[in-house]
Design a protein around this motif. Structure first.
Motif: not given
Ligand code: COA
Ligand code: MG
Length: 294
Positions: A33-34, A77, A10, A8, A45, A38-39, A42, A30
């Protein structure tokens, strides 16, 4: 690429653990699991991780699973990660060659803005996550030179089909998912790219993982995705040709080399013709490229 490990975006220290896992590729996720909230974090990160990770010697391939085209999240993204130069993006919920052409155009724009050569970032597509995708699995050929492979997924497909489960009591995939797996394999071969097997989510079950990896290799997949580092050594082992297999393949190639113009030969007391030669050549090509890192 034998093994591709999901982590993930994050994931914190999991990102570094993935780099040290022995996987041939690391997929920074991205997508599923995010959580939606949290995008943004993420993406930051993921980009920070890629900038560091791409400098490492002998590193795995670095991929980012972006959100699907239909979500509208994919543009943000790509805006966040392309400049950090992943080797490839993983495109979920792809629905045939048209999706690849669409993602190709988006990548080209981001590459131009980031000053990167057009086409430098490749695409690995998940080709069976919607019902519609199954009917387009044969349309990937010629879509884009970025396409480096197809893989398949059973979780989103079961949701799209309205199924209660995708496996039977023994953990074997049910018919709709066996069809998806076969369409991924045929779609990839028809497009001239490798096929990679889906994840085994039951990550404490090493026997199930090994069985699925062995069946995947038997059927023509060149590797398999992982969700936990403990899965990586098993996948690498199964998809690495043994010295005996390499020796046998070399003997087949040598026999054909020694008899130019002959279509069928006896090797080790068994009839070998053109498909056997192609299989031997394919095994040797994999043996040479399986462990290649960047
Ligand atoms: N990548 C890198 N490291 C991982 C990892 C992964 N995918 N999964 C687990 N680890 C690390 C853990 O952080 C832990 O490290 P530690 O020993 O230093 O604490 C170690 O491996 C053992 O992990 P474990 O306790 O067995 O599992 P977990 O409960 O921490 O994690 C999952 C289980 C399923 C949450 C985790 O494996 C994961 O996040 N997988 C990827 C999920 C994903 O990306 N899904 C989308 C694609 S389907
Ligand atoms: Mg999914």
């Amino acid at each position: 690429m034998r093994s591709l490990l999901f982590v993930p975006a994050d994931g914190g220290s999991k990102l570094d653990k993935a780099m040290a896992s022995g996987a041939d590729g690391v997929i920074v996720d991205l997508e599923d699991s995010i959580a939606p909230e949290g995008k943004l974090a993420g993406r930051k990160s993921a980009a920070g991780f890629l900038r560091q990770a791409r400098l490492a010697n002998g590193r795995p391939r670095l991929l980012v699973r972006v959100n699907a085209i239909a979500t509208g999240l994919i543009d943000a993204d790509l805006d966040a990660v392309v400049a950090a130069q992943p080797d490839a993006i993983m495109l979920p919920k792809a629905e045939g060659g048209a999706s690849i052409i669409h993602a190709d155009a988006k990548l080209a724009a981001c590459e131009a803005l980031a000053g990167l050569p057009e086409g430098s970032i490749k695409i690995l597509a998940i080709a069976t996550e919607t019902a519609a995708a199954l009917f387009r699995a044969g349309t990937y050929g010629g879509a884009s030179a970025r396409l480096i492979g197809l893989t398949w997924g059973a979780e989103d497909l079961s949701a799209d089909l309205g199924a209660e489960t995708n496996r039977d009591a023994d953990g074997r995939f049910l018919d709709p998912y066996r069809l998806a797996r076969a369409l991924c394999l045929a779609g990839a071969a028809a497009a001239g790219v490798p096929a990679l097997d889906t994840v085994t989510p039951d990550f404490r079950n090493a026997a199930l993982l090994r069985r699925e990896a062995q069946e995947a290799r038997r059927d023509g997949f060149v590797g398999k995705m992982a969700i936990h580092p403990a899965q990586v050594p098993i996948i690498n082992e199964v998809f690495t040709p043994s010295p005996e297999e390499i020796a046998r393949a070399r003997a087949v190639v040598a026999a054909f080399d020694a008899n130019p113009g002959k279509g069928a030969l006896a090797v080790g007391g068994v009839m070998h013709d053109r498909p056997h030669l192609a299989r031997a050549q394919r095994l040797l090509a994999h043996a040479a490229s399986a462990e290649k890192s960047l």
